[in-house]
Scaffold this motif. Structure first.
Motif, short mmCIF file in Angstrom:
data_model
loop_
_atom_site.label_atom_id
_atom_site.label_comp_id
_atom_site.label_asym_id
_atom_site.label_seq_id
_atom_site.Cartn_x
_atom_site.Cartn_y
_atom_site.Cartn_z
N GLU A 39 36.50 46.49 49.76
CA GLU A 39 37.74 47.11 50.20
C GLU A 39 38.37 46.34 51.36
O GLU A 39 39.54 46.58 51.69
N MET A 40 37.61 45.43 51.96
CA MET A 40 38.12 44.64 53.08
C MET A 40 38.97 43.46 52.61
O MET A 40 39.61 42.80 53.43
N VAL A 41 38.98 43.20 51.31
CA VAL A 41 39.72 42.05 50.78
C VAL A 41 40.94 42.54 50.02
O VAL A 41 40.84 43.41 49.15
N THR A 42 42.09 42.00 50.37
CA THR A 42 43.32 42.29 49.63
C THR A 42 43.94 40.98 49.17
O THR A 42 43.92 39.97 49.89
N VAL A 43 44.49 41.00 47.97
CA VAL A 43 45.09 39.81 47.37
C VAL A 43 46.55 40.09 47.07
O VAL A 43 46.88 41.16 46.53
N MET A 76 32.31 37.38 29.63
CA MET A 76 31.68 36.83 28.44
C MET A 76 31.60 35.31 28.48
O MET A 76 31.19 34.67 27.51
N THR A 77 31.98 34.68 29.61
CA THR A 77 31.89 33.23 29.71
C THR A 77 30.44 32.81 29.88
O THR A 77 29.65 33.47 30.55
N GLY A 78 30.09 31.68 29.26
CA GLY A 78 28.72 31.22 29.29
C GLY A 78 28.21 30.95 30.69
O GLY A 78 27.04 31.19 31.00
N GLN A 79 29.07 30.45 31.58
CA GLN A 79 28.66 30.11 32.94
C GLN A 79 28.97 31.23 33.94
O GLN A 79 28.84 31.04 35.14
N LYS A 80 29.38 32.40 33.43
CA LYS A 80 29.73 33.53 34.30
C LYS A 80 30.75 33.10 35.35
O LYS A 80 30.55 33.25 36.56
N LEU A 81 31.86 32.55 34.85
CA LEU A 81 32.89 32.03 35.74
C LEU A 81 33.44 33.10 36.68
O LEU A 81 33.86 32.80 37.79
N PHE A 82 33.46 34.34 36.21
CA PHE A 82 34.11 35.39 36.98
C PHE A 82 33.12 36.43 37.48
O PHE A 82 33.49 37.58 37.75
N THR A 83 31.85 36.03 37.61
CA THR A 83 30.83 36.91 38.17
C THR A 83 30.41 36.36 39.53
O THR A 83 29.98 35.21 39.64
N LEU A 84 30.55 37.16 40.57
CA LEU A 84 30.23 36.71 41.92
C LEU A 84 28.72 36.63 42.11
O LEU A 84 27.97 37.49 41.66
N SER A 85 28.29 35.58 42.80
CA SER A 85 26.87 35.38 43.07
C SER A 85 26.41 36.32 44.18
O SER A 85 27.21 36.94 44.88
N VAL A 101 41.82 31.45 38.45
CA VAL A 101 41.87 31.84 39.86
C VAL A 101 42.18 33.32 40.00
O VAL A 101 41.52 34.04 40.77
N SER A 102 43.16 33.81 39.26
CA SER A 102 43.54 35.22 39.40
C SER A 102 42.43 36.15 38.94
O SER A 102 42.19 37.20 39.55
N SER A 103 41.70 35.76 37.89
CA SER A 103 40.58 36.60 37.44
C SER A 103 39.48 36.64 38.49
O SER A 103 38.88 37.70 38.73
N LEU A 104 39.21 35.50 39.13
CA LEU A 104 38.18 35.47 40.16
C LEU A 104 38.62 36.24 41.40
O LEU A 104 37.83 36.98 42.00
N LEU A 105 39.88 36.10 41.79
CA LEU A 105 40.39 36.85 42.95
C LEU A 105 40.30 38.35 42.71
O LEU A 105 40.02 39.13 43.63
N ASN A 106 40.50 38.75 41.48
CA ASN A 106 40.39 40.17 41.14
C ASN A 106 38.98 40.68 41.40
O ASN A 106 38.78 41.82 41.85
N GLU A 107 37.97 39.83 41.15
CA GLU A 107 36.58 40.22 41.40
C GLU A 107 36.32 40.40 42.90
O GLU A 107 35.58 41.30 43.30
#
Length: 474
Positions: free
Chosen positions: A95-99, A45-54, A83-89
């Motif tokens: 499936e190749m990415v683990t955090v 819901m952020t205006g700049q889509k902070l947590f939406t991957l391009s 950072v944690s919200s973006l890493l979650n995305e």
């Protein structure tokens, strides 16, 4: 039936129904919370889509052939929510990415599982991104920046760039030349080098007369040379270009008559139809320079794949002082030449820098003045393999503090990508962190849910019950 008994029965029914309602609401909140933590659904819901991957990030993740581990170094419970919200995305997108989160103070041995090489210490807020034997560190200072438009979050740019770098099987190599007074790669071009690395380039330096041109070089960058090439160096560059390699030449304006011409280097680029004679450019159209100075140019764009995406995005390139470029006759059967950047018609270039007059004279060259050119040349001696060069009449735009302004970084990366053969990538821009954003996670979410779905309804019920009692006793 006795009236008082009826009232008591209704009262019991009312209280029982209210208690049942509260219990059902509490159960619904508890179940909803449990489901929310298990179901991978979120809405940004952020205006700049902070947590939406391009699309660029998603393409990078789709192309992964080897696992990528991301170690986020934070004290337990003090993870940065952005950072944690973006890493979650990232973790959800591939499936190749683990955090994993590492508390280096409580569990320092967890860092031993990463290939840190010569790194002596890893600070809180650092992201360790690793794939195979390749590793990149992203520091907290790289993720956040304070600007005139607000606080900027560069999380996606930095993380995607680091993933691309560590997962690339073979990195194209860019060499910055040294030995002719070029800009310092450590003190003046560190931001530009980082952008190149984030775009999956290996960046090195070379001194032509000492080492020649290394065999692994794909692109050479001459960043504001102050002295001319020797004939031997020019021969090395011609041979390099005849092999189908590429050259990026960044030039600064000449405002002092004591500065010598770069005649040997000029002869090299003349073969591509470009002239780099000494001059500086003054812009007199206020629409094409910064209000602070008529020599801080905002150029127009030519119709070329380097500048087209910048123009379509309506972003600006800012050139702090520029040299105008000229054209010379060239073999059109071998050479293709295009203008990348152009001044307005009201600009002018001073070719005789000894003239003291600050205003335009009859000896100055009238605009529009080319400020950037790209050219390719087929080489018959190498089986018609084409070489490419880009010449930009400003080097300061690529310096630290400037290359991250507006579309300056895009101009640099687009030029290098075109020189390599045409990578279709765009620089992921920083996103403004608005003050009205509220991130609710973990226990905070549970507390907020309980307050909204249980406490507030209970207060409403108590208020209604009190009102009913008052009206009943009248």
């Amino acid at each position: 039936m006795d009236t008082s008994l009826q009232i008591k029965n209704k009262k019991r029914q009312f209280i029982g129904l209210a208690v049942l309602t509260v219990l059902l609401l509490t159960a619904a909140v508890t179940l909803g919370t449990m489901v929310a933590y298990e179901v991978p659904f979120r809405y940004d819901m952020t205006g700049q889509k902070l947590f939406t991957l391009s699309g660029d990030s998603l393409s990078c993740l789709e192309e992964l052939n080897s696992p990528v581990r991301i170690g986020a170094v934070y004290p337990s419970g003090q993870e940065n929510p952005y950072v944690s919200s973006l890493l979650n995305e990232y973790e959800k997108a591939s499936e190749m990415v683990t955090v994993e989160y590492i508390d280096a103070e409580k569990n320092p041995s967890a860092l031993a599982g990463y290939t840190l090489g010569d790194v002596q210490a890893v600070f809180n807020g650092t992201l360790i991104i690793e794939s195979g034997e390749q590793v990149q560190l992203v520091y907290s200072d790289d993720l956040f920046e304070s600007g005139s438009s607000g606080n900027l979050f560069y999380g996606e740019r930095e993380i995607t760039g680091a993933i691309r770098y560590v997962s690339s099987e073979e990195l194209p190599t860019v060499y910055f030349t040294q030995g002719h007074g070029e800009l310092s790669v450590t003190n003046q071009l560190s931001d530009a080098i980082r952008l190149l690395q984030l775009d999956a380039y290996a960046v090195k330096t070379c001194v032509l007369l000492q080492t020649g041109i290394p065999e692994d070089a794909d692109i050479l960058i001459l960043a504001a040379p102050r002295s001319d090439l020797t004939e031997e160096e020019a021969a090395l560059l011609r041979q390099f270009l005849e092999q189908g390699k590429s050259l990026l030449l960044l030039l600064d304006p000449v405002m002092n008559s004591n500065i010598k011409r770069l005649d040997v280097l000029n002869g090299l680029v003349n073969a591509y139809g470009i002239d780099i004679s000494n001059n500086y450019v003054v812009e007199e159209d206020p629409s094409y320079y910064l209000s602070t100075s008529d020599m801080y140019l905002i150029p127009r764009y030519g119709a070329h794949e380097i500048t087209k995406p910048i123009g379509e995005a309506e972003r600006l390139v800012i050139l702090p002082l520029a040299r105008g470029l000229g054209g010379v006759d060239y073999d059109e059967s071998k050479v293709t030449r295009d203008v990348l950047l152009l001044s307005s018609d009201r600009a002018w270039a001073r070719t005789d820098v000894s003239i003291p007059d600050e205003h335009k004279t009859s000896r100055d060259v009238s605009g529009p003045i080319p400020l950037g050119m790209a050219a390719s040349r087929s080489n018959e001696s190498s089986g018609n393999i084409s070489s490419r060069i880009v010449v930009l009449g400003d080097a300061t735009f690529a310096c630290d503090g400037n290359v991250t302004v507006q579309a300056n970084g895009d101009l640099l990366l687009n030029s290098v990508n075109w020189l390599l053969g045409g990578r279709d990538r765009e620089l992921i821009a920083g996103k403004v962190i608005n003050s009205d954003i509220m991130i609710v996670r973990g226990n905070e979410f549970v507390r907020l849910a309980v307050i909204c779905c249980a406490v507030m309804p209970m207060l409403a019920f108590c208020g209604a019950f009190l009102l009913w009692r008052l009206r009943k006793n009248r």
